[in-house]
Structure formats: structure tokens, C-alpha cells
Write an enzyme that holds these catalytic residues in place. Structure first.
Site, PDB file in Angstrom:
ATOM      1  N   ASP A   1     -41.529   2.055  -8.504  1.00 41.42           N
ATOM      2  CA  ASP A   1     -40.964   2.160  -9.854  1.00 41.42           C
ATOM      3  C   ASP A   1     -41.718   3.110 -10.791  1.00 41.42           C
ATOM      4  O   ASP A   1     -41.934   2.783 -11.973  1.00 41.42           O
ATOM      5  CB  ASP A   1     -40.912   0.774 -10.501  1.00 41.42           C
ATOM      6  CG  ASP A   1     -40.191  -0.260  -9.662  1.00 41.42           C
ATOM      7  OD1 ASP A   1     -39.509   0.127  -8.695  1.00 41.42           O
ATOM      8  OD2 ASP A   1     -40.314  -1.451  -9.978  1.00 41.42           O
TER       9      ASP A   1
ATOM     10  N   LYS B   1     -32.900  -1.412  -8.226  1.00 42.46           N
ATOM     11  CA  LYS B   1     -33.069  -2.859  -8.139  1.00 42.46           C
ATOM     12  C   LYS B   1     -33.188  -3.464  -9.534  1.00 42.46           C
ATOM     13  O   LYS B   1     -33.521  -2.763 -10.505  1.00 42.46           O
ATOM     14  CB  LYS B   1     -34.314  -3.215  -7.317  1.00 42.46           C
ATOM     15  CG  LYS B   1     -35.632  -2.733  -7.914  1.00 42.46           C
ATOM     16  CD  LYS B   1     -36.799  -3.014  -6.984  1.00 42.46           C
ATOM     17  CE  LYS B   1     -38.122  -2.547  -7.575  1.00 42.46           C
ATOM     18  NZ  LYS B   1     -38.558  -3.327  -8.746  1.00 42.46           N
TER      19      LYS B   1
ATOM     20  N   CYS C   1     -44.273  -5.846 -10.888  1.00 42.01           N
ATOM     21  CA  CYS C   1     -43.555  -5.401  -9.692  1.00 42.01           C
ATOM     22  C   CYS C   1     -44.479  -5.187  -8.495  1.00 42.01           C
ATOM     23  O   CYS C   1     -44.132  -5.535  -7.366  1.00 42.01           O
ATOM     24  CB  CYS C   1     -42.774  -4.126 -10.002  1.00 42.01           C
ATOM     25  SG  CYS C   1     -41.511  -4.373 -11.284  1.00 42.01           S
TER      26      CYS C   1
END
Length: 217
Positions: free
Chosen positions: A21, A89, A121
Site C-alpha cells: 500500500d 483491497k 496493514c
């Protein structure tokens, strides 16, 4: 007599790099973001030399935008067999069905994890991977959070759960293993080109003394 703990070493031919990410909208909110990017660029460049699959995700890309161009441009240079993603996601951890399928198909045992945020995350990804029986190697110079104070606690939590906390250069040398191989010259060239960025990332994320991550390492 207590049994000796298992020594966890990287398994080069069963390794994948997971890039978590690292997106454009986070550029101005993550502490030391440029250094996380520079470490990630180095790792993706090395993936081409070492023939390591790169799997990358994007958290809610409509909100946080795409992977930053510095990293995306390096991923684009990889062969199609090595690059996998981006997988959008909403789950915080990276282990969504598409990622799990790739890890299973390639019989991945060793996962090298870097990205943001370390306490959300990245942490949840590490825990999911450990629960699945895989070895997790977290790059301490390749993770960060919006609040820098979270990083050390996240690294310590992952270490307690069984993750290996290491640095990008140490991990890369473990994968290379031997200086006599045909790719070592290219490997050494990239390390030399990235030397200043590596030094600055370590200083920024750990401080000159490394005190901010001492307990985790």
C-alpha cells in the site's frame, strides 16, 4: 531440557516480495515516506536481478490513489512472471484471495514484507502470513506509519509473533548467498547506486544510533 528454536533463514527459490500500500495519497501523511519509497525501489530493482516475484496491493485506491510512480515504474520493468498486482483491497492485511492464490501457486515459504502503515496493514499482513505457516521477514528500513512512534511498537509486536526483523541490505545479501554467481556484479552495482539512499533511510527511520528500533532488533 527445552527444545532449541528453529533457525529461520530465507529460502531464495521460495521467496516473494510483498509491497504493502505505498500509495500517492499517503505521501504527505506517512513519516519518512521518501525513505520507505527508496527502500522499496531498491527491492523491486533487486527482484529483477534475483528473480523474486513482487506482489503489491493498494488500499481503497479510490481514496488513497495508486502506487507511487517511483515504485510503479520499477515494477513495470519486471517480466510478467515476476510482477503481480496491483490488487485493490479494503481489508487492511494484504492476504486477500488474489494474493493467497499467488503465494500458493508459487509455493512461497519466505515472504519479505515492506510498506505502510507498519502498525496497521503491515502488521496484519505479517500476522496472517505467520498464521498460514509462512516465514515473514519484515524490512525495518522499509516500513513506517503516520505516527513515527508506532513503528517500533509494530516491529516489536511482529517479532513477538514470530516475524524476522531485518534490513533491506542484510536480507538481499542473504538471498544472494554467494559472490561467485553470475548475477553478483549486477547485484553489487545496484547496491552501490542505492548506497546513499540506504544510508539516509536507516538514519531517518532509526536515528544515527538506531535507538528507536533497538528493542525490536
Amino acid at each position: 531440557m527445552a527444545a532449541a528454536s528453529r533457525v529461520i533463514k530465507i529460502i531464495p527459490n521460495r521467496t516473494a516480495f510483498l509491497v504493502c500500500d505505498i500509495q500517492e495519497r499517503l505521501r504527505d501523511t506517512i513519516a519518512n515516506f521518501p525513505h520507505v519509497v527508496s527502500t522499496s525501489v531498491k527491492m523491486v530493482r533487486m527482484a529483477g536481478i534475483l528473480q523474486i516475484p513482487v506482489v503489491y496491493t493498494e488500499q481503497h485506491p479510490k481514496v488513497f490513489k495508486s502506487t507511487v510512480p517511483e515504485i510503479q515504474s520499477q515494477i513495470d520493468e519486471l517480466s510478467t512472471t515476476l510482477k503481480h498486482g496491483p490488487f485493490a483491497k479494503t481489508k487492511f492485511g494484504m492476504v486477500v484471495p488474489e494474493v493467497e492464490n499467488i503465494l500458493a501457486e508459487k509455493d512461497i515459504r519466505s515472504v519479505v514484507l515492506f510498506g505502510v502503515e507498519s502498525h496497521i496493514c503491515v502488521l496484519q499482513t505479517a500476522l496472517d502470513l505467520l498464521e498460514s505457516g509462512r516465514d515473514v521477514h519484515v524490512l525495518a528500513d522499509g516500513v513506517s506509519s503516520s505516527n513515527s512512534q508506532e513503528v517500533n511498537l509494530a516491529l516489536e509486536r511482529m517479532k513477538q509473533a514470530g516475524a524476522q526483523i531485518t534490513t533491506s541490505e542484510s536480507l538481499l545479501y542473504q538471498i544472494m548467498g554467494d559472490a561467485s554467481g553470475p548475477t553478483f556484479k549486477s547485484f553489487a552495482t545496484i547496491l552501490k547506486e542505492e548506497k546513499d539512499a540506504t544510508t539516509e533511510a536507516l538514519k531517518a527511520l532509526f536515528g544515527d544510533s538506531g535507538s528507536t528500533v533497538r528493542s525490536a532488533l
